[in-house]
Write a protein that holds these residues in place. Sequence first.
Motif, PDB file in Angstrom:
ATOM      1  N   ALA A  71       0.614 -12.745  -1.021  1.00 56.94           N
ATOM      2  CA  ALA A  71       0.953 -11.558  -1.803  1.00 56.94           C
ATOM      3  C   ALA A  71       1.075 -10.337  -0.901  1.00 56.94           C
ATOM      4  N   TYR A  72       0.169 -10.210   0.039  1.00 59.98           N
ATOM      5  CA  TYR A  72       0.206  -9.075   0.967  1.00 59.98           C
ATOM      6  C   TYR A  72       1.477  -9.113   1.820  1.00 59.98           C
ATOM      7  N   ALA A  73       1.864 -10.302   2.273  1.00 58.41           N
ATOM      8  CA  ALA A  73       3.075 -10.431   3.083  1.00 58.41           C
ATOM      9  C   ALA A  73       4.314 -10.036   2.282  1.00 58.41           C
ATOM     10  N   ILE A  74       4.368 -10.448   1.025  1.00 58.52           N
ATOM     11  CA  ILE A  74       5.506 -10.107   0.171  1.00 58.52           C
ATOM     12  C   ILE A  74       5.547  -8.592  -0.064  1.00 58.52           C
ATOM     13  N   CYS A  75       4.407  -8.015  -0.386  1.00 60.63           N
ATOM     14  CA  CYS A  75       4.338  -6.567  -0.639  1.00 60.63           C
ATOM     15  C   CYS A  75       4.630  -5.768   0.622  1.00 60.63           C
ATOM     16  N   ASN A  76       4.211  -6.288   1.749  1.00 63.40           N
ATOM     17  CA  ASN A  76       4.399  -5.577   3.009  1.00 63.40           C
ATOM     18  C   ASN A  76       5.885  -5.385   3.328  1.00 63.40           C
ATOM     19  N   VAL A  77       6.714  -6.348   2.964  1.00 62.63           N
ATOM     20  CA  VAL A  77       8.159  -6.210   3.159  1.00 62.63           C
ATOM     21  C   VAL A  77       8.673  -5.024   2.346  1.00 62.63           C
ATOM     22  N   THR A  78       8.217  -4.918   1.117  1.00 66.78           N
ATOM     23  CA  THR A  78       8.622  -3.807   0.253  1.00 66.78           C
ATOM     24  C   THR A  78       8.147  -2.473   0.817  1.00 66.78           C
ATOM     25  N   VAL A  79       6.922  -2.438   1.303  1.00 71.91           N
ATOM     26  CA  VAL A  79       6.374  -1.212   1.888  1.00 71.91           C
ATOM     27  C   VAL A  79       7.190  -0.809   3.111  1.00 71.91           C
ATOM     28  N   GLN A  80       7.550  -1.766   3.951  1.00 67.67           N
ATOM     29  CA  GLN A  80       8.321  -1.456   5.149  1.00 67.67           C
ATOM     30  C   GLN A  80       9.706  -0.920   4.798  1.00 67.67           C
ATOM     31  N   ILE A  81      10.321  -1.455   3.767  1.00 69.70           N
ATOM     32  CA  ILE A  81      11.638  -0.957   3.342  1.00 69.70           C
ATOM     33  C   ILE A  81      11.513   0.483   2.844  1.00 69.70           C
ATOM     34  N   SER A  82      10.489   0.754   2.037  1.00 71.76           N
ATOM     35  CA  SER A  82      10.317   2.121   1.527  1.00 71.76           C
ATOM     36  C   SER A  82       9.959   3.079   2.660  1.00 71.76           C
ATOM     37  N   THR A  83       9.241   2.602   3.654  1.00 69.81           N
ATOM     38  CA  THR A  83       8.859   3.448   4.781  1.00 69.81           C
ATOM     39  C   THR A  83      10.080   3.912   5.567  1.00 69.81           C
ATOM     40  N   VAL A  84      11.103   3.098   5.647  1.00 68.72           N
ATOM     41  CA  VAL A  84      12.330   3.491   6.337  1.00 68.72           C
ATOM     42  C   VAL A  84      12.922   4.732   5.681  1.00 68.72           C
ATOM     43  N   PHE A  85      12.997   4.730   4.363  1.00 66.64           N
ATOM     44  CA  PHE A  85      13.548   5.875   3.640  1.00 66.64           C
ATOM     45  C   PHE A  85      12.647   7.099   3.781  1.00 66.64           C
ATOM     46  N   ILE A  86      11.346   6.889   3.677  1.00 67.27           N
ATOM     47  CA  ILE A  86      10.404   8.001   3.796  1.00 67.27           C
ATOM     48  C   ILE A  86      10.497   8.623   5.183  1.00 67.27           C
ATOM     49  N   ASN A  87      10.583   7.806   6.218  1.00 65.18           N
ATOM     50  CA  ASN A  87      10.711   8.335   7.579  1.00 65.18           C
ATOM     51  C   ASN A  87      12.013   9.101   7.764  1.00 65.18           C
ATOM     52  N   LEU A 126      11.027   8.115  -7.674  1.00 59.23           N
ATOM     53  CA  LEU A 126      12.194   7.229  -7.717  1.00 59.23           C
ATOM     54  C   LEU A 126      11.926   5.932  -6.957  1.00 59.23           C
ATOM     55  N   GLY A 127      11.291   6.058  -5.792  1.00 58.76           N
ATOM     56  CA  GLY A 127      10.942   4.867  -5.007  1.00 58.76           C
ATOM     57  C   GLY A 127      10.008   3.945  -5.769  1.00 58.76           C
ATOM     58  N   ALA A 128       9.012   4.534  -6.437  1.00 66.48           N
ATOM     59  CA  ALA A 128       8.085   3.739  -7.244  1.00 66.48           C
ATOM     60  C   ALA A 128       8.826   3.034  -8.374  1.00 66.48           C
ATOM     61  N   GLY A 129       9.772   3.755  -8.987  1.00 65.65           N
ATOM     62  CA  GLY A 129      10.568   3.147 -10.054  1.00 65.65           C
ATOM     63  C   GLY A 129      11.427   2.001  -9.563  1.00 65.65           C
ATOM     64  N   ILE A 130      12.007   2.179  -8.394  1.00 67.66           N
ATOM     65  CA  ILE A 130      12.834   1.108  -7.818  1.00 67.66           C
ATOM     66  C   ILE A 130      11.973  -0.112  -7.507  1.00 67.66           C
ATOM     67  N   ILE A 131      10.802   0.106  -6.936  1.00 71.39           N
ATOM     68  CA  ILE A 131       9.899  -1.019  -6.647  1.00 71.39           C
ATOM     69  C   ILE A 131       9.517  -1.721  -7.945  1.00 71.39           C
ATOM     70  N   TRP A 132       9.236  -0.949  -8.978  1.00 67.94           N
ATOM     71  CA  TRP A 132       8.879  -1.524 -10.275  1.00 67.94           C
ATOM     72  C   TRP A 132      10.031  -2.378 -10.817  1.00 67.94           C
ATOM     73  N   LEU A 133      11.268  -1.870 -10.661  1.00 67.93           N
ATOM     74  CA  LEU A 133      12.435  -2.601 -11.166  1.00 67.93           C
ATOM     75  C   LEU A 133      12.723  -3.877 -10.381  1.00 67.93           C
TER      76      LEU A 133
END
Length: 184
Positions: A71-87, A126-133
């Motif tokens: 689960a952590y590995a799957i979530c970590n991919v999502t976190v890394q994608i969102s981090t690109v936009f945040i950076n 918006l990022g949280a909403g996209i992750i939720w979707l």
Amino acid sequence: VEFVITFGYMMVIEKDLKYRLKDLLVKIDQTLWKEYITIGSPVIVSDGLLTFGNNALAMIMGHMGPSMVSAYAICNVTVQISTVFINGISASSSVITGNTIGKGETEKALNQGYTFFALSVIVGVLGAGIIWLINPLIISFYNITPETVEVTNQLMSAVELIVIFQCIQGVMTKGVLRGGGEAE
């Protein structure tokens, strides 16, 4: 490989900049070096602690069982994608703030800071909403047990909330404050 290609291009093909090996042996400006250490040290320490914390979190998750690790590995991919936009947003706000401060327009920079704060909240939500979707779609890519699906859904819910605050923190500290010359 990227370094070799870029360095080779700069040394052999690029003629406008006239970059040569002797340019690497330029004498270091002691005043600039001291200023770099003074201003850069808090940034290095801060980012170093962040890296240490992320590694500690991964080690803790690794001891919580196979479902949590997956689960952590799957979530970590999502976190890394969102981090690109945040950076990207953080870097943009840093450049804009730095340019405004450089022009001596401090009142305008202050107003931009408020705007960047509001923008970071909006982008975070918006990022949280996209992750939720996309959460069900992401999980469907993996062949995992129902227990792991449940744990992944719980972690994704936490990630949805965390990404909002990550965006605010990233834009304000790494963007606005650092762009304005405050490294701490």
